[in-house]
Scaffold this motif. Structure first.
Motif, mmCIF file in Angstrom:
data_model
loop_
_atom_site.group_PDB
_atom_site.id
_atom_site.type_symbol
_atom_site.label_atom_id
_atom_site.label_comp_id
_atom_site.label_asym_id
_atom_site.label_seq_id
_atom_site.Cartn_x
_atom_site.Cartn_y
_atom_site.Cartn_z
ATOM 1 N N THR A 221 -10.712 -24.947 -11.781
ATOM 2 C CA THR A 221 -9.415 -24.279 -11.662
ATOM 3 C C THR A 221 -8.979 -23.718 -13.013
ATOM 4 O O THR A 221 -8.529 -22.575 -13.110
ATOM 5 N N ALA A 222 -9.117 -24.512 -14.066
ATOM 6 C CA ALA A 222 -8.758 -24.040 -15.407
ATOM 7 C C ALA A 222 -9.653 -22.880 -15.828
ATOM 8 O O ALA A 222 -9.178 -21.899 -16.402
ATOM 9 N N LEU A 223 -10.932 -22.984 -15.524
ATOM 10 C CA LEU A 223 -11.847 -21.902 -15.859
ATOM 11 C C LEU A 223 -11.485 -20.633 -15.087
ATOM 12 O O LEU A 223 -11.485 -19.539 -15.643
ATOM 13 N N GLY A 224 -11.156 -20.789 -13.809
ATOM 14 C CA GLY A 224 -10.749 -19.639 -13.000
ATOM 15 C C GLY A 224 -9.523 -18.946 -13.567
ATOM 16 O O GLY A 224 -9.424 -17.718 -13.570
ATOM 17 N N THR A 225 -8.595 -19.725 -14.073
ATOM 18 C CA THR A 225 -7.399 -19.159 -14.696
ATOM 19 C C THR A 225 -7.783 -18.350 -15.927
ATOM 20 O O THR A 225 -7.294 -17.233 -16.127
ATOM 21 N N ALA A 226 -8.649 -18.902 -16.743
ATOM 22 C CA ALA A 226 -9.107 -18.173 -17.938
ATOM 23 C C ALA A 226 -9.844 -16.893 -17.547
ATOM 24 O O ALA A 226 -9.672 -15.848 -18.179
ATOM 25 N N LEU A 227 -10.636 -16.965 -16.499
ATOM 26 C CA LEU A 227 -11.385 -15.785 -16.058
ATOM 27 C C LEU A 227 -10.469 -14.702 -15.498
ATOM 28 O O LEU A 227 -10.763 -13.511 -15.607
ATOM 29 N N ALA A 228 -9.355 -15.113 -14.887
ATOM 30 C CA ALA A 228 -8.427 -14.138 -14.318
ATOM 31 C C ALA A 228 -7.842 -13.225 -15.392
ATOM 32 O O ALA A 228 -7.513 -12.066 -15.125
ATOM 33 N N ILE A 229 -7.716 -13.753 -16.608
ATOM 34 C CA ILE A 229 -7.185 -12.941 -17.706
ATOM 35 C C ILE A 229 -8.268 -12.631 -18.745
ATOM 36 O O ILE A 229 -7.978 -12.282 -19.879
ATOM 37 N N HIS A 230 -9.507 -12.732 -18.310
ATOM 38 C CA HIS A 230 -10.666 -12.547 -19.185
ATOM 39 C C HIS A 230 -10.583 -11.284 -20.028
ATOM 40 O O HIS A 230 -10.841 -11.306 -21.230
ATOM 41 N N ASN A 231 -10.225 -10.172 -19.438
ATOM 42 C CA ASN A 231 -10.231 -8.899 -20.169
ATOM 43 C C ASN A 231 -9.206 -8.865 -21.299
ATOM 44 O O ASN A 231 -9.357 -8.094 -22.241
ATOM 45 N N SER A 232 -8.169 -9.682 -21.212
ATOM 46 C CA SER A 232 -7.161 -9.664 -22.266
ATOM 47 C C SER A 232 -7.554 -10.499 -23.483
ATOM 48 O O SER A 232 -6.996 -10.331 -24.554
ATOM 49 N N TRP A 233 -8.508 -11.398 -23.344
ATOM 50 C CA TRP A 233 -8.901 -12.223 -24.491
ATOM 51 C C TRP A 233 -10.359 -12.054 -24.904
ATOM 52 O O TRP A 233 -10.770 -12.528 -25.951
ATOM 53 N N ASN A 234 -11.156 -11.374 -24.064
ATOM 54 C CA ASN A 234 -12.566 -11.199 -24.400
ATOM 55 C C ASN A 234 -13.025 -9.849 -23.878
ATOM 56 O O ASN A 234 -13.403 -9.725 -22.731
ATOM 57 N N THR A 235 -13.004 -8.873 -24.742
ATOM 58 C CA THR A 235 -13.401 -7.517 -24.325
ATOM 59 C C THR A 235 -14.853 -7.209 -24.673
ATOM 60 O O THR A 235 -15.333 -6.126 -24.386
ATOM 61 N N LYS A 236 -15.552 -8.179 -25.249
ATOM 62 C CA LYS A 236 -16.906 -7.909 -25.734
ATOM 63 C C LYS A 236 -18.026 -8.370 -24.819
ATOM 64 O O LYS A 236 -19.165 -8.005 -25.008
ATOM 65 N N SER A 237 -17.730 -9.207 -23.837
ATOM 66 C CA SER A 237 -18.831 -9.680 -22.984
ATOM 67 C C SER A 237 -18.394 -9.782 -21.529
ATOM 68 O O SER A 237 -17.216 -9.935 -21.223
ATOM 69 N N ASP A 238 -19.396 -9.683 -20.675
ATOM 70 C CA ASP A 238 -19.164 -9.814 -19.247
ATOM 71 C C ASP A 238 -19.174 -11.292 -18.860
ATOM 72 O O ASP A 238 -19.710 -12.142 -19.573
ATOM 73 N N ILE A 239 -18.637 -11.571 -17.692
ATOM 74 C CA ILE A 239 -18.628 -12.929 -17.174
ATOM 75 C C ILE A 239 -19.970 -13.192 -16.499
ATOM 76 O O ILE A 239 -20.396 -12.414 -15.645
ATOM 77 N N PRO A 240 -20.644 -14.285 -16.850
ATOM 78 C CA PRO A 240 -21.908 -14.610 -16.175
ATOM 79 C C PRO A 240 -21.670 -14.847 -14.683
ATOM 80 O O PRO A 240 -20.695 -15.491 -14.294
ATOM 81 N N SER A 241 -22.550 -14.334 -13.853
ATOM 82 C CA SER A 241 -22.370 -14.459 -12.403
ATOM 83 C C SER A 241 -22.625 -15.875 -11.894
ATOM 84 O O SER A 241 -22.200 -16.226 -10.797
ATOM 85 N N ASP A 242 -23.308 -16.694 -12.676
ATOM 86 C CA ASP A 242 -23.636 -18.046 -12.233
ATOM 87 C C ASP A 242 -22.833 -19.122 -12.973
ATOM 88 O O ASP A 242 -23.258 -20.261 -13.090
ATOM 89 N N LEU A 243 -21.659 -18.764 -13.439
ATOM 90 C CA LEU A 243 -20.842 -19.679 -14.226
ATOM 91 C C LEU A 243 -20.402 -20.905 -13.421
ATOM 92 O O LEU A 243 -20.412 -22.020 -13.921
ATOM 93 N N ILE A 244 -20.036 -20.683 -12.178
ATOM 94 C CA ILE A 244 -19.624 -21.783 -11.297
ATOM 95 C C ILE A 244 -20.446 -21.696 -10.019
ATOM 96 O O ILE A 244 -20.489 -20.655 -9.371
ATOM 97 N N ASN A 245 -21.084 -22.789 -9.659
ATOM 98 C CA ASN A 245 -21.787 -22.843 -8.384
ATOM 99 C C ASN A 245 -20.834 -23.394 -7.339
ATOM 100 O O ASN A 245 -20.098 -24.343 -7.596
ATOM 101 N N LEU A 246 -20.870 -22.796 -6.167
ATOM 102 C CA LEU A 246 -20.022 -23.235 -5.065
ATOM 103 C C LEU A 246 -20.888 -23.696 -3.904
ATOM 104 O O LEU A 246 -21.906 -23.077 -3.610
ATOM 105 N N LYS A 247 -20.452 -24.747 -3.244
ATOM 106 C CA LYS A 247 -21.129 -25.232 -2.045
ATOM 107 C C LYS A 247 -20.179 -25.034 -0.875
ATOM 108 O O LYS A 247 -19.039 -25.478 -0.909
ATOM 109 N N TYR A 248 -20.659 -24.350 0.146
ATOM 110 C CA TYR A 248 -19.849 -24.047 1.325
ATOM 111 C C TYR A 248 -19.913 -25.196 2.322
ATOM 112 O O TYR A 248 -20.990 -25.733 2.593
ATOM 113 N N TYR A 249 -18.762 -25.574 2.861
ATOM 114 C CA TYR A 249 -18.676 -26.581 3.913
ATOM 115 C C TYR A 249 -18.102 -25.918 5.147
ATOM 116 O O TYR A 249 -17.090 -25.238 5.085
ATOM 117 N N SER A 250 -18.774 -26.136 6.278
ATOM 118 C CA SER A 250 -18.392 -25.492 7.528
ATOM 119 C C SER A 250 -17.775 -26.506 8.497
ATOM 120 O O SER A 250 -18.174 -27.658 8.527
#
Length: 158
Positions: A123-152
């Protein structure tokens, strides 16, 4: 703060509803009581599978505890989801690693996608990522930063 609900303000100024439910302590107390009653170590209950046969009074008690916690979570979450377009629930922290809790939660919300995050502070990481462009304009967000497991709600997982 009706029923311990409150609003936060997101970074763009919109209100975000939240319901405060602290199940971790109740879980810890419940597991300790079950372990003491049945002469087991609390570690026994750490990785119980959702598909476990309900053999043994302690396992039945464990599943009852989990059902009770999910019932409380459903009430708290329903307060927040009321009249909202939310289609996904993301769980992080200790309960995200609990297959019984996650499967019961998915069944409690059959019309919502339920995911467990692979890291404790997602949750904290997601918050930081939501404003990513305002604090880090030099790099992209890695696509595998958080793994999610789906429950059905219709099939069991893990």
């Amino acid at each position: 703060m009706e029923k311990d609900c409150l609003n936060y303000i997101q970074y763009k100024g919109k209100p975000v509803k939240a319901s405060r439910l602290f199940s971790g302590h109740e879980y810890d107390v419940g597991i300790k009581a079950i372990a003491e009653k049945y002469g087991e170590d609390v570690i026994k209950y750490r990785n119980i599978s959702y598909d476990t046969d309900l053999e043994g009074e302690d396992i039945i008690a464990y599943f009852e505890l989990m059902h009770n916690l999910v019932a409380k979570q459903k009430i708290a979450t329903a307060l927040v989801l009321k009249n909202s377009p939310v289609k996904r629930i993301f769980v992080d922290g200790g309960f995200s690693k609990n297959a019984v809790f996650m499967n019961l939660l998915a069944k409690a919300f059959p019309d919502v996608e339920v995911y467990a995050a692979s890291m404790a502070q997602a949750t904290a990481l997601g918050t930081a990522l939501a404003i990513h462009n305002s604090w880090n304009t030099k790099s992209d967000i890695p696509s595998d930063l958080i793994n999610l497991k789906y429950y059905s709600a219709t099939k069991s997982a893990g």
